[in-house]
Motif scaffolding. Structure first.
Motif, PDB file in Angstrom:
ATOM      1  N   GLY A  21       0.847  -1.185   0.000  1.00 48.58           N
ATOM      2  CA  GLY A  21       0.000   0.000   0.000  1.00 48.58           C
ATOM      3  C   GLY A  21       0.886   1.240   0.000  1.00 48.58           C
ATOM      4  O   GLY A  21       2.044   1.157   0.382  1.00 48.58           O
ATOM      5  N   ASP A  24       2.122   1.784   3.334  1.00 50.81           N
ATOM      6  CA  ASP A  24       3.143   0.807   3.728  1.00 50.81           C
ATOM      7  C   ASP A  24       4.516   1.279   3.287  1.00 50.81           C
ATOM      8  O   ASP A  24       5.485   1.213   4.035  1.00 50.81           O
ATOM      9  N   ARG A  57      -4.654   1.058   0.291  1.00 48.99           N
ATOM     10  CA  ARG A  57      -4.657   0.095   1.378  1.00 48.99           C
ATOM     11  C   ARG A  57      -5.679  -1.031   1.185  1.00 48.99           C
ATOM     12  O   ARG A  57      -5.507  -2.134   1.652  1.00 48.99           O
TER      13      ARG A  57
END
Length: 104
Positions: A21, A24, A57
Motif C-alpha cells: 500500500g 506501507d 490500502r
DNA sequence: AACTTGACGTGAC
DNA sequence: AGTCACGCCAAGT
C-alpha cells in the motif's frame, strides 16, 4: 538523496506478483512519509521502478482518479505477473506482502 | 519565490 | 456510511 529516490528504493524491493500500500511504503522509510507523498513520487517514477505494485490500502487502483488510462496499464501489468483483481481491486489478502520482509 | 495540489490513510464527527 | 480535517512536503504553476 531525495525523497523520491528513497521511495523508489523501497518500491524496487517489492517482488514480482506482490503489492504494497502507499502507506506501507511510506511507513518503511525513516522518517516515515505519508502515502500521499509516495504517490506523488511514483508519478515521476523512472522505468526501472515497478510503480504498479503500489496500490491503495484496500487494494484499489487509486491512480484511476487522476488517470484512468494509467490504471488500465497498472491492471494489465499486475495481471501479467499473476496478481488477481476483483472488480478493479487487488486481492490484498493474497498478494500484499508484509513490509517487514522487505528491509534490507 | 509564494501558493496550490495531491497515485494516502486515519481518526473524528 | 458519508464528509471533514489534517499530517506529510515535493512538484507544478
Amino acid at each position: 538523496m531525495t525523497t523520491r529516490d528513497r521511495v523508489f528504493r523501497v518500491v524496487k524491493l517489492i517482488p514480482r506478483g506482490k503489492v504494497l500500500g502507499y502507506g506501507d511504503v511510506g511507513q518503511l522509510l525513516s522518517p516515515a512519509l505519508s502515502g500521499l507523498l509516495v504517490g506523488r513520487a511514483l508519478a515521476t517514477a523512472p522505468p526501472e521502478v515497478p510503480w504498479w505494485r503500489v496500490v491503495g490500502r484496500t487494494g484499489e487502483l487509486l491512480v484511476a482518479k487522476r488517470d484512468p488510462q494509467l490504471a488500465v496499464e497498472q491492471r494489465l501489468r499486475l495481471e501479467n505477473e499473476g496478481v488477481t483483481l476483483e472488480e478493479d481491486r487487488v486481492d490484498m489478502n493474497a498478494h500484499r506482502i508484509d513490509p517487514f520482509t522487505l528491509e534490507d
